[in-house]
Design a protein around this motif. Structure first.
Motif, short mmCIF file in Angstrom:
data_model
loop_
_atom_site.label_atom_id
_atom_site.label_comp_id
_atom_site.label_asym_id
_atom_site.label_seq_id
_atom_site.Cartn_x
_atom_site.Cartn_y
_atom_site.Cartn_z
N UNK A 1 -0.51 2.91 8.55
CA UNK A 1 -1.04 4.21 8.44
C UNK A 1 -0.29 4.70 7.01
N UNK A 2 -0.65 5.38 6.11
CA UNK A 2 -1.93 5.95 6.21
C UNK A 2 -3.32 5.14 5.53
N UNK A 3 -2.92 3.95 5.30
CA UNK A 3 -3.92 3.19 4.71
C UNK A 3 -5.09 2.50 5.85
N UNK A 4 -4.53 2.38 6.96
CA UNK A 4 -5.56 1.75 7.97
C UNK A 4 -4.94 2.08 9.53
N UNK A 5 -5.91 1.90 10.41
CA UNK A 5 -5.50 1.66 11.87
C UNK A 5 -4.55 2.35 12.30
N UNK A 6 -3.89 2.02 13.44
CA UNK A 6 -2.60 2.80 14.37
C UNK A 6 -1.47 2.07 14.30
N UNK B 1 2.61 9.96 3.12
CA UNK B 1 2.04 10.02 4.31
C UNK B 1 0.44 10.80 4.12
N UNK B 2 0.32 11.08 3.09
CA UNK B 2 -1.05 11.52 2.75
C UNK B 2 -2.13 10.59 2.40
N UNK B 3 -3.54 11.16 2.47
CA UNK B 3 -4.45 10.17 2.26
C UNK B 3 -5.58 11.29 1.65
N UNK C 1 1.00 -1.07 0.14
CA UNK C 1 -0.23 0.08 -0.01
C UNK C 1 0.79 1.27 -0.02
N UNK C 2 2.03 1.37 -0.64
CA UNK C 2 3.14 2.29 -0.66
C UNK C 2 2.45 3.54 -1.48
#
Length: 575
Positions: A311-316, A479-481, A272-273
């Motif tokens: 992160x930033x795809x999901x969760x902590x 690091x963006x979403x 998920x890069x």
């Protein structure tokens, strides 16, 4: 292949012959305090170091270079440190991407013009892995990459913070009035707690992993946290290994194949890069003569599931958690069915051999194949009337409801226009609008800045809106979403269709069918094209002028045309 002899070393031309120039070369080494036995007949290892006091990601590279040297000495080589452009993500403006190719040029010329037999590449911050690798590939010398490694987790008031991702998140909350300026200020001291790169699955983490998957780092090296004691040990082992690589003549051309390039792409997609991996890997592959393109990215992404729960795809979860879960080796073991396990690496062994004994220790971080974050990789390539040559979107970081959306355009002619008008209460914008930014591509930025995660209008933030479709020829931070369509090609600056979008035009995004279309008829587009005036050139001299004369478009890798390809460059004459 038979091992090289000392007389076959490249550095032999500088130090091993008996002539006037070699006398000068040897005498200057003696001047530096070395004995002839230190360097003569031994592999000279150039340590290309991107350390800088303005590169917090690389603060530890002064020490790591010494640890690399320790390994080189132990293996019977002669280490020499060569400082290179740090390409600092945090401080270089308008964007560090403007200088990636400068680092590539510098790396190649440092290697070629000096008596180097092999290279150790110290990089990590976003543009340094591709810049170093592009130059090293073109130099043709044996090389090994020492990744900077991610920094420690962030922490603020009991909350775990992730680089970049939480900056965007909490800044939106500040603008919405949900946190105070004092709270925002307090966060500054907790978001970056050690040396090392961003600890989210951003561009640095993506590119360090991609370089390892390509075959150019020791197994597992890319995921070791910068502050972990395993990191200096890895640096020393890399120093040892490069000496052997020189004797083995294990060059980049012996490692990079279509299979190894596919491994780098596949690993990036399953991770998920960052979207930035696309132009970087295209440029790196083409330096080796592998014609990677957007279509190949999309095919590989469509066949591999997204398995890194970060992160930033999901969760902590963050990169420190990824390391504890088994790291890069375990992750590649998990996706081994999708990799070319016969691909050679810097170890002299294959990918399959390198990952054979890897174990996964936390399946909430490295997910099972049957429980992916999504069935396909994290990125998708779009084409259509608005992006004839392609655009990209990070589906794993988008709101799924927006991946099929039609809405009216709200157009900003450049970033200054966006900054001026975005928070105007009278701006004609709703949550269904499509925000469009022009003049942010390779030519327009210049350098294709990370402006693609356009901030949302303040009045919509206060209504609770947290994502909208946004389209630009820019990049965005790894690091963006958000539902951000990026890298639109051709870019607006050179007369791509993006240049002709007007307020109110309907734009249709259809990720399932890989389409991005401007719903304006051909006749109207021709009228707009005929009336369009190209922007005036702003740079008449220097590096930026050279860059503008030669940079390719996003779908081609944003390399400089005179640096592309595999045409041989002769060794320097020594007279």
């Amino acid at each position: 292949m038979p091992r090289k002899t000392p007389e076959q070393l490249r550095s032999h031309r500088w130090f091993g012959v008996e002539d006037l120039r070699a006398f000068g070369h040897r005498s200057r080494m003696l001047q530096a305090g070395y004995s002839e036995s230190d360097f003569r007949g031994k592999p000279v290892i150039g340590i290309i170091n991107t350390w800088s006091e303005l590169s917090p990601c690389h603060f530890h590279f002064r020490t790591r270079a010494e640890e690399v040297k320790r390994g080189v000495w132990q293996a019977g080589g002669f280490p020499v440190e060569l400082p290179a452009h740090p390409v600092t993500e945090q401080y270089q403006k308008p964007t560090s991407m403007l200088y990636r190719n400068l680092l590539a040029m510098e790396t190649e010329e440092l290697a070629r013009s000096h008596p180097c037999d092999g290279l150790v590449l110290l990089g990590g911050c976003d543009k340094t892995p591709p810049g170093l690798m592009m130059g090293a590939i073109s130099s043709g010398l044996p090389c090994i990459f020492v990744p900077a490694g991610p920094m420690l987790r962030g922490n603020w008031r009991g909350k775990t913070l992730g680089s970049g991702s939480d900056v965007w998140k909490y800044h939106a909350e500040l603008r919405a009035g949900n946190i105070t300026q004092d709270q925002w200020k307090d966060m500054e001291g907790g978001i970056a707690r050690s040396f090392g790169t961003c600890m989210t699955a951003g561009t640095a983490a993506t590119m360090m992993l991609a370089v390892e998957a390509l075959g150019f780092a020791l197994p597992g090296a890319s995921s070791i946290p910068a502050a972990d004691s395993a990191h200096p040990r890895m640096a020393t082992e890399s120093g040892k290994r490069i000496v052997e690589m020189v004797w083995e003549d294990l060059t980049p051309q012996a490692i990079i194949t279509e299979g190894s390039v596919d491994n780098a792409v596949t690993t990036t997609m399953a991770f998920g890069g960052s979207t930035n991996a696309i132009p970087h890997l295209i440029a790196m592959a083409r330096r080796a003569g592998v014609m990677l393109d957007l279509e190949r990215f999309d095919r590989l992404s469509a066949r591999v599931p997204l398995l890194a729960n970060l992160r930033p795809n999901a969760g902590e979860k963050l990169m420190e958690d990824f390391f504890y879960a088994g790291g890069a080796r375990a992750f590649m073991k998990r996706i081994s069915a999708y990799l070319d396990l016969s691909a050679k690496t810097v170890t002299g062994k294959t990918v399959g051999e390198n990952i054979a004994t890897a174990e996964i220790f936390d399946e909430t971080v490295i997910l099972p194949l049957e429980k992916p974050l999504q069935a396909e990789g994290g990125l998708a390539v779009l084409k259509g009337s608005l992006a004839p040559n392609g655009a990209v979107i990070k589906t794993s970081a988008s709101e799924q409801r927006l991946l099929q959306h039609t809405g009216p355009a709200v157009v900003f002619e450049d970033y200054a226009d966006l900054k001026k008008r975005l928070d105007d209460p009278d701006l004609d914008v709703t949550a269904d609008s499509v925000l469009v930014l022009k003049q942010a591509g390779p030519q327009g930025g210049p350098g294709m800045p990370e402006w693609g995660m356009l901030p949302l209008p303040q009045k919509l933030l206060k209504q609770g809106v947290r994502d909208m479709v946004r389209i630009s020829d820019a990049r965005m931070s790894g690091t963006s979403y958000g539902t951000c369509v990026l890298h639109v090609a051709p870019e607006s600056h050179v007369g791509g269709p993006l240049a002709f979008v007007k307020d109110g035009d309907l734009i249709r995004l259809d990720v399932a069918n890989r389409r991005l279309d401007l719903l304006v008829d051909d006749a109207e587009m021709e009228r707009r094209r005929a009336a369009w005036t190209p922007p005036k050139r702003r740079y008449a001299r220097g590096w930026t002028s050279l860059y503008l004369d030669n940079v390719t478009q996003a779908d081609e890798g944003c390399d400089l045309r005179f640096l592309e390809g595999t045409l041989p460059t002769p060794e320097p004459d020594i007279y």
